[in-house]
Design a protein around this motif. Structure first.
Motif, mmCIF file in Angstrom:
data_model
loop_
_atom_site.group_PDB
_atom_site.id
_atom_site.type_symbol
_atom_site.label_atom_id
_atom_site.label_comp_id
_atom_site.label_asym_id
_atom_site.label_seq_id
_atom_site.Cartn_x
_atom_site.Cartn_y
_atom_site.Cartn_z
ATOM 1 N N TYR B 9 37.089 43.050 -14.202
ATOM 2 C CA TYR B 9 36.915 44.281 -15.497
ATOM 3 C C TYR B 9 36.770 44.144 -16.607
ATOM 4 O O TYR B 9 37.770 43.446 -17.252
ATOM 5 C CB TYR B 9 37.824 44.924 -15.241
ATOM 6 N N PRO B 10 35.865 44.507 -18.022
ATOM 7 C CA PRO B 10 36.039 44.299 -18.158
ATOM 8 C C PRO B 10 37.208 45.406 -19.047
ATOM 9 O O PRO B 10 37.372 46.604 -18.772
ATOM 10 C CB PRO B 10 34.455 45.059 -19.120
ATOM 11 N N ILE B 11 37.863 45.089 -19.745
ATOM 12 C CA ILE B 11 39.219 45.644 -20.739
ATOM 13 C C ILE B 11 38.369 46.412 -22.080
ATOM 14 O O ILE B 11 37.997 45.485 -23.094
ATOM 15 C CB ILE B 11 40.792 45.024 -20.608
ATOM 16 N N SER B 12 38.746 47.260 -22.754
ATOM 17 C CA SER B 12 37.937 48.141 -23.904
ATOM 18 C C SER B 12 39.384 48.195 -25.101
ATOM 19 O O SER B 12 40.513 48.615 -24.558
ATOM 20 C CB SER B 12 37.465 49.429 -23.961
ATOM 21 N N ASN B 53 49.036 45.158 -22.372
ATOM 22 C CA ASN B 53 49.014 43.813 -23.288
ATOM 23 C C ASN B 53 46.868 44.124 -23.847
ATOM 24 O O ASN B 53 47.310 43.262 -25.510
ATOM 25 C CB ASN B 53 49.587 42.419 -23.294
ATOM 26 N N MET B 54 46.505 43.527 -23.163
ATOM 27 C CA MET B 54 44.561 43.144 -23.635
ATOM 28 C C MET B 54 45.090 44.606 -24.697
ATOM 29 O O MET B 54 43.529 44.460 -25.970
ATOM 30 C CB MET B 54 44.279 43.336 -22.350
ATOM 31 N N VAL B 55 45.611 45.335 -24.000
ATOM 32 C CA VAL B 55 44.563 47.395 -25.034
ATOM 33 C C VAL B 55 45.652 46.936 -26.330
ATOM 34 O O VAL B 55 44.815 47.440 -27.367
ATOM 35 C CB VAL B 55 45.419 48.274 -24.151
ATOM 36 N N ALA B 58 45.676 42.527 -28.118
ATOM 37 C CA ALA B 58 44.498 41.598 -28.295
ATOM 38 C C ALA B 58 43.302 43.214 -28.616
ATOM 39 O O ALA B 58 43.244 44.138 -28.434
ATOM 40 C CB ALA B 58 44.385 40.604 -26.921
ATOM 41 N N LYS B 59 41.673 42.058 -28.382
ATOM 42 C CA LYS B 59 40.773 43.021 -29.102
ATOM 43 C C LYS B 59 40.251 43.344 -27.135
ATOM 44 O O LYS B 59 39.006 43.155 -27.720
ATOM 45 C CB LYS B 59 40.090 42.394 -29.559
ATOM 46 N N GLY B 60 41.008 43.620 -26.369
ATOM 47 C CA GLY B 60 40.312 43.665 -24.923
ATOM 48 C C GLY B 60 40.285 42.310 -24.282
ATOM 49 O O GLY B 60 40.106 41.479 -25.017
ATOM 50 N N GLY B 61 39.561 42.419 -23.513
ATOM 51 C CA GLY B 61 38.791 41.316 -22.992
ATOM 52 C C GLY B 61 38.223 41.866 -21.950
ATOM 53 O O GLY B 61 37.366 42.457 -21.298
ATOM 54 N N ASP B 77 41.983 37.351 -19.464
ATOM 55 C CA ASP B 77 40.881 36.521 -20.465
ATOM 56 C C ASP B 77 40.500 37.320 -22.039
ATOM 57 O O ASP B 77 39.959 37.929 -21.569
ATOM 58 C CB ASP B 77 39.412 35.841 -20.150
ATOM 59 N N ASP B 78 41.260 36.816 -23.504
ATOM 60 C CA ASP B 78 41.547 37.936 -24.364
ATOM 61 C C ASP B 78 41.062 37.561 -24.926
ATOM 62 O O ASP B 78 41.054 36.606 -25.619
ATOM 63 C CB ASP B 78 42.996 39.130 -24.590
#
Lengths: 115, 140
Positions: B9-12, B53-55, B58-61, B77-78
């Motif tokens: 899954y790509p996370i925006s 947390n990734m949103v 981080a800058k997604g991942g 993975d971010d």
């Protein structure tokens, strides 16, 4: 108690899940911080919150929460209610404040679960 | 024979409204597969906290999930700023989230502690300015 008991006790309006009011609830959790809810919530529970964004519905989904109660007269927008419907959640809205709502349910026998 | 199921899954970044969609999809798939409910609950909570947390931080991942008959492995993975002090970040209540995140219902300092609490193992690899890779395992 059942979801319908929760509705009666809190004098709440039903915003979604009208057909699922006889589901059993065994504990409740009241918080505006979703991470706290994720840390402590139990099965078959009710979530009372004043937070109205889509993450409330997602948090409820992850925890298999049965019933959401928006307190302090808050009502989320239609897209959030629609998300709840898609997931089979009951959504209630009450004018009572958080402290009073929790107290009323606790006094009626609904606990918060062991720490 | 590789009988594992691999999901990616790509996370925006900065799309708070959609945060949690990946976790929601994994939960639905595990349910369809008939995985035991306790394991599903653990995976759903841990992955959801990680996804948020990734949103937020981080800058997604990207999130990769491997489902085997014995366990579920989640790799988050971010490409975010990295975690300067992992020990501090693991303390319940410690948060670096800004007030606007708290107003959205997160940033209570329970994210990483919750992820550890609901998984059978959790490993954090982090490099300042490069990113963070968190590997979590839930045994079925």
């Amino acid at each position: 108690m059942t979801v319908n008991d929760v509705k009666e006790i809190l004098n709440a309006r039903v915003l979604a899940g009208e057909d699922q009011m006889d589901q059993e609830v065994r504990s409740a959790c009241g918080s505006d911080m979703m991470s706290d809810v994720l840390a402590f919530s139990k099965d078959h529970s009710v979530l009372l919150t004043g937070l109205c964004n889509p993450q409330v519905i997602r948090t409820a989904e992850m925890l298999d929460i049965v019933c959401l109660v928006f307190v302090r007269g808050k009502v989320p927008d239609d897209s959030v209610i629609e998300m709840a419907r898609d997931r089979g959640l009951v959504v209630l809205a009450t004018g009572h404040r958080m402290f009073s709502s929790c107290g009323m349910l606790y006094a009626a026998g609904l606990g918060g679960g062991a720490i | 024979m590789d009988d594992a199921i691999h999901l990616t899954y790509p996370i925006s970044p900065d799309d708070f409204t959609r945060a949690g969609e990946a976790s929601s999809d994994v939960k639905r798939k595990l349910k369809q597969m008939g995985v035991n409910p306790e394991a599903i609950r653990k995976v759903a909570i841990a992955m959801y906290e990680g996804e948020i947390n990734m949103v937020i931080h981080a800058k997604g991942g990207e999130i990769r999930v491997d489902i085997t008959p014995e366990k579920i492995i989640m790799v988050l993975d971010d490409v975010g700023p990295g975690i300067p002090n992992v020990e501090l970040a693991m303390q319940a209540g410690y948060s670096t989230a800004p007030d606007e995140v708290r107003s959205l219902g997160f940033g209570a300092g329970m994210g990483l502690p919750n992820m550890k609490k609901y998984t059978d193992s959790m490993d954090i690899e982090t490099t300042i300015g490069v990113g963070t890779k968190i590997t979590m395992v839930v045994n079925i």
